[in-house]
Design an enzyme around this catalytic site. Structure first.
Site, short mmCIF file in Angstrom:
data_model
loop_
_atom_site.label_atom_id
_atom_site.label_comp_id
_atom_site.label_asym_id
_atom_site.label_seq_id
_atom_site.Cartn_x
_atom_site.Cartn_y
_atom_site.Cartn_z
N ASN A 40 -3.23 7.36 7.90
CA ASN A 40 -4.39 8.13 7.14
C ASN A 40 -5.73 7.77 7.74
O ASN A 40 -5.91 7.21 8.31
CB ASN A 40 -4.23 7.86 5.64
CG ASN A 40 -4.16 6.71 5.25
OD1 ASN A 40 -5.29 5.98 5.54
ND2 ASN A 40 -3.12 6.00 4.78
N LYS A 97 8.80 5.46 24.09
CA LYS A 97 8.19 6.82 23.90
C LYS A 97 8.95 8.07 24.22
O LYS A 97 9.62 7.97 25.11
CB LYS A 97 6.82 6.93 24.53
CG LYS A 97 6.00 8.27 24.24
CD LYS A 97 4.73 8.18 25.26
CE LYS A 97 4.07 9.60 25.07
NZ LYS A 97 2.93 9.51 25.96
N ASP A 147 6.31 0.17 -3.16
CA ASP A 147 4.98 -0.03 -3.73
C ASP A 147 4.52 -1.23 -4.06
O ASP A 147 5.06 -1.85 -4.89
CB ASP A 147 5.27 0.84 -5.10
CG ASP A 147 3.80 1.16 -5.83
OD1 ASP A 147 3.33 0.27 -6.33
OD2 ASP A 147 3.18 2.44 -5.67
N ILE A 148 3.24 -1.55 -3.43
CA ILE A 148 2.93 -2.94 -3.50
C ILE A 148 2.50 -3.36 -4.90
O ILE A 148 2.66 -4.44 -5.47
CB ILE A 148 1.77 -3.00 -2.35
CG1 ILE A 148 2.57 -2.94 -0.90
CG2 ILE A 148 1.14 -4.50 -2.56
CD1 ILE A 148 1.22 -3.20 0.14
N VAL A 149 1.76 -2.58 -5.63
CA VAL A 149 1.33 -2.88 -6.86
C VAL A 149 2.60 -3.01 -8.07
O VAL A 149 2.47 -3.98 -8.63
CB VAL A 149 0.45 -1.67 -7.47
CG1 VAL A 149 0.10 -1.82 -8.95
CG2 VAL A 149 -0.92 -1.38 -6.86
N PHE A 168 -6.31 1.05 -7.11
CA PHE A 168 -7.11 2.30 -6.86
C PHE A 168 -5.97 3.37 -6.66
O PHE A 168 -4.88 3.37 -6.19
CB PHE A 168 -8.08 2.34 -5.52
CG PHE A 168 -9.13 1.34 -5.73
CD1 PHE A 168 -10.29 2.08 -5.62
CD2 PHE A 168 -9.16 0.02 -6.04
CE1 PHE A 168 -11.70 1.48 -5.76
CE2 PHE A 168 -10.11 -0.48 -6.22
CZ PHE A 168 -11.56 0.01 -6.00
N LYS A 218 -0.35 7.04 -14.07
CA LYS A 218 0.37 6.67 -12.72
C LYS A 218 0.09 5.15 -12.39
O LYS A 218 1.32 4.51 -12.28
CB LYS A 218 0.14 7.53 -11.46
CG LYS A 218 1.02 7.31 -10.10
CD LYS A 218 0.24 8.08 -9.12
CE LYS A 218 -0.96 7.81 -8.72
NZ LYS A 218 -1.26 8.50 -7.29
#
Length: 401
Positions: A210, A291, A308-310, A326, A340
């Site tokens: 991202n 590749k 999900d790390i949190v 965040f 959420k």
């Protein structure tokens, strides 16, 4: 607010070739809001113009220990008492030797002996001089006196040789001053920060990621360190330098980031986990070892969910005491985003509205939700925002047990 704002910094400049860099150092300190006075050793003016220093500082530099006019304006004892901190940058091998022996034969030496303010020494010299046992002995003696040594860096030297002896980067010198002179309400805390994007490889050159730059997470790590915390920064791929005083663990994928965080929890009690990284929600189901050509690319790419790390750290037996998470949103529904994050196990929520273009930029705007309070932080430089956000978080937590 910058921790250096309003601090009285007395810059001592020694007779090293690196003295030519000091006008830029003055500019950085003034930009941080510090109040400056400058004093030169007898040979410093061979490498930097006092007039140039006066132009960038707005102050007339002190040049001589025995100048009647200069002593009448502000004698060296009063100058030593004025300062919140002494920064001797650069200091030469000869300057270190004089300081270690307590000699007051030049203006910087007399000021150092007369001052009780914290002393920061930024040496710069030839590699052989730096490595000489006499220089190393002098450094040990000065450290025993309480001086903080801002060690030189390795690289190309003015003499044409390569090695250790370059004046530490000016921005790094300023960062060290910030860490040392800021109030430390979080002294004794351990803070874990995740930052940057993750990269989820599909083949050796392609993958999912991202636009996150990591700037906000790095700024949060720096702001936590300025508050006196011991900070570990777990960073996805970025081009950013690690802020001073922070331990960085570099990772690539979401799974690597989770493992790095879990490893830290096994060995440390974490007071605050700041989950700022833009972690990829999914990764390719299969990672190819070579590749693929354009004609070999599949029409569809199968994905699987990343952990999900949190949520994972919330469920860990050694869960951090507090979790600030965040969320980057484009729908503008703060309530849904906060719900959420709380469902994942976050204690506090910070919401980025990506409609304002925060990701990857120099500025950011955040809304912090903390124990029923809502703090809206207007668009500003990410480091300023990080300091403000942690200030509000600290205010919210004040008195918590």
């Amino acid at each position: 607010m910058d921790p250096l704002a309003g601090k009285k910094i007395l810059l001592l400049i020694g007779g090293s070739i690196a003295a030519y860099k000091t006008p830029e150092l003055v500019r950085l300190l003034r930009a941080a809001g510090a109040e400056l006075r400058i004093a030169l050793s007898p040979h410093a003016s061979d490498f930097v113009s006092p007039l140039a220093l006066q132009a960038v500082s707005g102050q007339v530099p002190r040049l001589s220990l025995f100048s009647p006019a200069e002593e009448a304006a502000m004698d060296h004892i009063a100058l030593a008492r004025w300062a919140d901190a002494l920064l001797y940058a650069p200091v030469s091998a000869a300057g270190l030797a004089r300081l270690a022996q307590g000699l007051a034969e030049d203006l910087p030496g007399a000021i150092v002996l007369a001052s009780r303010a914290p002393l920061f020494l930024a040496p710069a010299m030839n590699t052989a001089m730096w490595e000489h046992p006499a220089t190393q002995r002098n450094l040990q003696q000065l450290a025993a006196y309480g001086a903080q040594i801002l060690e030189p860096e390795s690289g190309s030297l003015a003499c044409g040789e390569t090695g250790t002896g370059r004046l530490q980067e000016l921005s790094s010198i300023v960062e060290h001053l910030r860490l040392a002179l800021a109030p430390h309400p979080w002294s004794g805390w351990r803070v874990l920060v995740t930052a940057g994007p993750t990269w989820e490889a599909w083949d050796p050159v392609r993958g999912l990621s991202n636009r996150a730059s990591g700037r906000q997470g790095y700024a949060l790590a720096q702001a936590a360190a300025e508050r006196g915390a011991q900070v570990t920064l777990v960073s996805g791929p970025t081009a950013l330098s690690c802020p001073a005083g922070i331990q960085r663990v570099e990772v690539e994928s979401a799974r690597e980031m989770l493992v790095a965080c879990q490893d830290l929890l096994r060995t440390e009690t974490i007071n605050l986990f700041i989950a700022n990284a833009a972690v990829a929600d999914h990764r390719p189901a299969t990672v190819l070892s070579s590749k693929q050509g354009k004609q070999e690319l599949p029409p569809q790419l199968q994905l699987v969910a990343n952990p999900d790390i949190v949520h994972s750290l919330h469920r860990d037996p050694r869960r951090p005491r507090w979790i600030l998470a965040f969320a980057a949103e484009t729908h503008g529904d703060e309530g849904r985003a906060v719900t959420k994050l709380h469902a994942k196990g976050a204690d506090f929520a910070a919401i980025n509205d990506l409609r304002k273009g925060a990701m990857g930029g120099e500025e950011n705007a955040v809304v912090l939700f903390c124990q029923g309070q809502r703090y809206a932080l207007a668009p500003q430089a990410k480091l300023d925002l990080a300091r403000a956000l942690l200030h509000h978080l600290d205010t919210c937590l004040h008195g918590s047990t």
